[in-house]
Design an enzyme around this catalytic site. Structure first.
Site, PDB file in Angstrom:
ATOM      1  N   TYR A 218      -2.766  18.192 -11.193  1.00 39.96           N
ATOM      2  CA  TYR A 218      -3.424  17.068 -10.500  1.00 39.96           C
ATOM      3  C   TYR A 218      -4.479  16.413 -11.415  1.00 39.96           C
ATOM      4  CZ  TYR A 218      -5.741  14.730  -6.522  1.00 39.96           C
ATOM      5  OH  TYR A 218      -6.285  13.815  -5.654  1.00 39.96           O
ATOM      6  N   ALA A 219      -5.292  17.240 -12.076  1.00 37.09           N
ATOM      7  CA  ALA A 219      -6.329  16.699 -12.968  1.00 37.09           C
ATOM      8  C   ALA A 219      -5.689  15.918 -14.112  1.00 37.09           C
ATOM      9  CB  ALA A 219      -7.200  17.824 -13.508  1.00 37.09           C
TER      10      ALA A 219
ATOM     11  N   VAL B 278       0.861  -1.188   0.000  1.00 38.67           N
ATOM     12  CA  VAL B 278       0.000   0.000   0.000  1.00 38.67           C
ATOM     13  C   VAL B 278       0.895   1.234   0.000  1.00 38.67           C
ATOM     14  CG1 VAL B 278      -1.848   1.253   1.179  1.00 38.67           C
ATOM     15  CG2 VAL B 278      -1.783  -1.255   1.288  1.00 38.67           C
TER      16      VAL B 278
ATOM     17  N   THR C 135      -9.123  13.878   4.895  1.00 41.01           N
ATOM     18  CA  THR C 135      -7.741  13.443   5.149  1.00 41.01           C
ATOM     19  C   THR C 135      -6.860  14.694   5.190  1.00 41.01           C
ATOM     20  OG1 THR C 135      -7.003  13.358   2.859  1.00 41.01           O
ATOM     21  CG2 THR C 135      -8.148  11.392   3.694  1.00 41.01           C
TER      22      THR C 135
ATOM     23  N   ASP D  93       5.704   4.390   2.249  1.00 39.04           N
ATOM     24  CA  ASP D  93       5.444   5.839   2.227  1.00 39.04           C
ATOM     25  C   ASP D  93       6.765   6.586   2.209  1.00 39.04           C
ATOM     26  OD1 ASP D  93       4.392   8.585   3.030  1.00 39.04           O
ATOM     27  OD2 ASP D  93       2.565   7.398   3.190  1.00 39.04           O
TER      28      ASP D  93
ATOM     29  N   GLY E 140      -4.058   9.109   5.772  1.00 44.80           N
ATOM     30  CA  GLY E 140      -5.331   9.215   5.058  1.00 44.80           C
ATOM     31  C   GLY E 140      -5.950   7.905   4.589  1.00 44.80           C
TER      32      GLY E 140
HETATM   33  P1  NAI Z   1      -2.771  12.007   2.296  1.00 45.53           P
HETATM   34  O1  NAI Z   1      -2.014  13.249   2.024  1.00 45.53           O
HETATM   35  O2  NAI Z   1      -3.461  11.859   3.602  1.00 45.53           O
HETATM   36  O3  NAI Z   1      -1.845  10.722   2.056  1.00 45.53           O
HETATM   37  C1  NAI Z   1      -0.984  10.634   0.963  1.00 45.53           C
HETATM   38  C2  NAI Z   1       0.243   9.853   1.393  1.00 45.53           C
HETATM   39  O4  NAI Z   1       1.076   9.710   0.233  1.00 45.53           O
HETATM   40  C3  NAI Z   1       1.083  10.559   2.474  1.00 45.53           C
HETATM   41  O5  NAI Z   1       1.343   9.680   3.531  1.00 45.53           O
HETATM   42  C4  NAI Z   1       2.354  10.940   1.745  1.00 45.53           C
HETATM   43  O6  NAI Z   1       3.508  10.935   2.570  1.00 45.53           O
HETATM   44  C5  NAI Z   1       2.408   9.866   0.681  1.00 45.53           C
HETATM   45  N1  NAI Z   1       3.267  10.267  -0.437  1.00 45.53           N
HETATM   46  C6  NAI Z   1       3.291  11.444  -1.078  1.00 45.53           C
HETATM   47  N2  NAI Z   1       4.233  11.458  -2.022  1.00 45.53           N
HETATM   48  C7  NAI Z   1       4.833  10.245  -1.984  1.00 45.53           C
HETATM   49  C8  NAI Z   1       5.893   9.656  -2.703  1.00 45.53           C
HETATM   50  N3  NAI Z   1       6.556  10.318  -3.666  1.00 45.53           N
HETATM   51  N4  NAI Z   1       6.252   8.378  -2.419  1.00 45.53           N
HETATM   52  C9  NAI Z   1       5.608   7.705  -1.424  1.00 45.53           C
HETATM   53  N5  NAI Z   1       4.609   8.224  -0.698  1.00 45.53           N
HETATM   54  C10 NAI Z   1       4.224   9.480  -0.970  1.00 45.53           C
HETATM   55  O7  NAI Z   1      -3.814  11.915   1.085  1.00 45.53           O
HETATM   56  P2  NAI Z   1      -5.126  11.030   0.889  1.00 45.53           P
HETATM   57  O8  NAI Z   1      -6.271  11.952   0.937  1.00 45.53           O
HETATM   58  O9  NAI Z   1      -5.096   9.832   1.728  1.00 45.53           O
HETATM   59  O10 NAI Z   1      -4.943  10.623  -0.636  1.00 45.53           O
HETATM   60  C11 NAI Z   1      -4.780   9.292  -1.068  1.00 45.53           C
HETATM   61  C12 NAI Z   1      -5.012   9.240  -2.555  1.00 45.53           C
HETATM   62  O11 NAI Z   1      -6.357   9.615  -2.836  1.00 45.53           O
HETATM   63  C13 NAI Z   1      -4.134  10.191  -3.361  1.00 45.53           C
HETATM   64  O12 NAI Z   1      -3.707   9.566  -4.538  1.00 45.53           O
HETATM   65  C14 NAI Z   1      -5.066  11.334  -3.669  1.00 45.53           C
HETATM   66  O13 NAI Z   1      -4.677  12.015  -4.829  1.00 45.53           O
HETATM   67  C15 NAI Z   1      -6.384  10.593  -3.837  1.00 45.53           C
HETATM   68  N6  NAI Z   1      -7.560  11.429  -3.667  1.00 45.53           N
HETATM   69  C16 NAI Z   1      -7.847  11.958  -2.434  1.00 45.53           C
HETATM   70  C17 NAI Z   1      -8.968  12.736  -2.276  1.00 45.53           C
HETATM   71  C18 NAI Z   1      -9.361  13.309  -0.961  1.00 45.53           C
HETATM   72  O14 NAI Z   1     -10.371  14.014  -0.908  1.00 45.53           O
HETATM   73  N7  NAI Z   1      -8.663  13.066   0.119  1.00 45.53           N
HETATM   74  C19 NAI Z   1      -9.851  13.042  -3.419  1.00 45.53           C
HETATM   75  C20 NAI Z   1      -9.459  12.410  -4.646  1.00 45.53           C
HETATM   76  C21 NAI Z   1      -8.353  11.636  -4.751  1.00 45.53           C
END
Ligand code: NAI
Length: 249
Positions: A157-158, A9, A192, A35, A15
């Protein structure tokens, strides 16, 4: 449900990724919580009561770092074992108007969401095929409502998430013969750290457009991901499943 299965994962340190890890652990999967923020990954593991899991520091935007993560799976579980479940939750935002957006901010968002998803998916598929462990392989990627309708300030992002959708459909077509399925979820606004910076007036506007009238919880997305990883979705591949409270219909 996932006894003797190894799951990777990415973005598991926060999040939605963290919620997925917790849910899969309850279903007896062994999880590589991957991560860039290894402290976050360790906190995820500390919050899981069931099973043995590994936190790994990885930058999915860098191929060498992703390769090392797959080597770690080998070292940890033995060369016969393969991660047959992959969740590509790592993602970042670097918002700005398109006319002001720095090329490096455009690149970084694509590097993490799109290239990162490509790197992990390619290595996961190769490993499953090489080791003939392809029965029931399942990959879940992350798109966004922004990919569907665009979003002001999110050209990068889009574009990245629209790319993830194309990648997902193509992987589904190419890997079907190996019984490796590839699907994506399309979250709406999920509570998140990623959405904490969204200004309140924008959030209110989004909630007005959301039929269910509220933000989603990470667990509500994780439940759908669990379904897509499981045999219960064995005839679903190449699907984009919205978990958005109806934000985009
Ligand atoms: P979050 O910011 O809580 O978690 C994202 C995680 O990805 C963080 O732990 C971060 O350290 C890790 N991360 C970032 N860059 C990284 C890299 N280069 N290598 C390894 N890990 C890295 O975000 P969330 O909300 O849990 O997002 C999860 C997914 O859901 C993302 O792909 C986001 O784009 C997508 N998403 C989230 C939405 C929301 O409303 N929260 C809406 C639509 C999509």
């Amino acid at each position: 449900m996932f006894a003797n299965r190894i799951a990777i994962v990415t973005g598991g340190g926060s999040g939605i990724g963290r919620a997925v890890c917790k849910l899969l652990a309850k279903e007896n999967a062994s999880i590589i919580v991957a991560d860039r923020n290894v402290k976050g990954a360790q906190e995820t593991i500390a919050s899981m009561t069931e099973g043995q899991h590994v936190a790994v520091e990885v930058d999915v935007a860098k191929l060498d770092s992703v390769k090392s993560m797959f080597e770690l799976v080998n070292k940890t579980y033995g060369s016969e074992e393969v991660a047959t479940l992959l969740v590509n939750s790592a993602g970042i935002t670097k918002d700005g108007w398109v006319i002001d957006m720095k090329p490096e901010d455009f690149d970084q968002v694509l590097d993490v969401s799109l290239k990162g998803t490509f790197y992990t998916t390619q290595l996961a598929c190769k490993t499953m095929i090489d080791k003939k462990k392809s029965d029931g392989g399942s990959i879940v990627n992350f798109s966004s409502v922004s990919a569907k309708i665009g979003n002001m300030g999110q050209a990068n992002y889009a574009a990245a998430k629209a790319g993830v959708e194309g990648l997902t459909r193509t992987v589904a077509r190419e890997m079907g013969k190996y019984n490796i399925r590839c699907n994506a979820v399309i979250p709406g606004f999920i509570e998140t750290p990623m959405v904490e910076t969204v200004p309140e007036h924008i959030m209110q506007g989004m909630l007005f457009l959301t039929p269910l009238g509220r933000k989603g919880q990470p667990e509500e997305v994780a439940n759908v991901i669990k379904f897509l990883l499981s045999k219960e979705s064995s005839y679903i591949t190449g699907a984009m499943l919205q978990v958005s409270g109806g934000l985009f219909l």
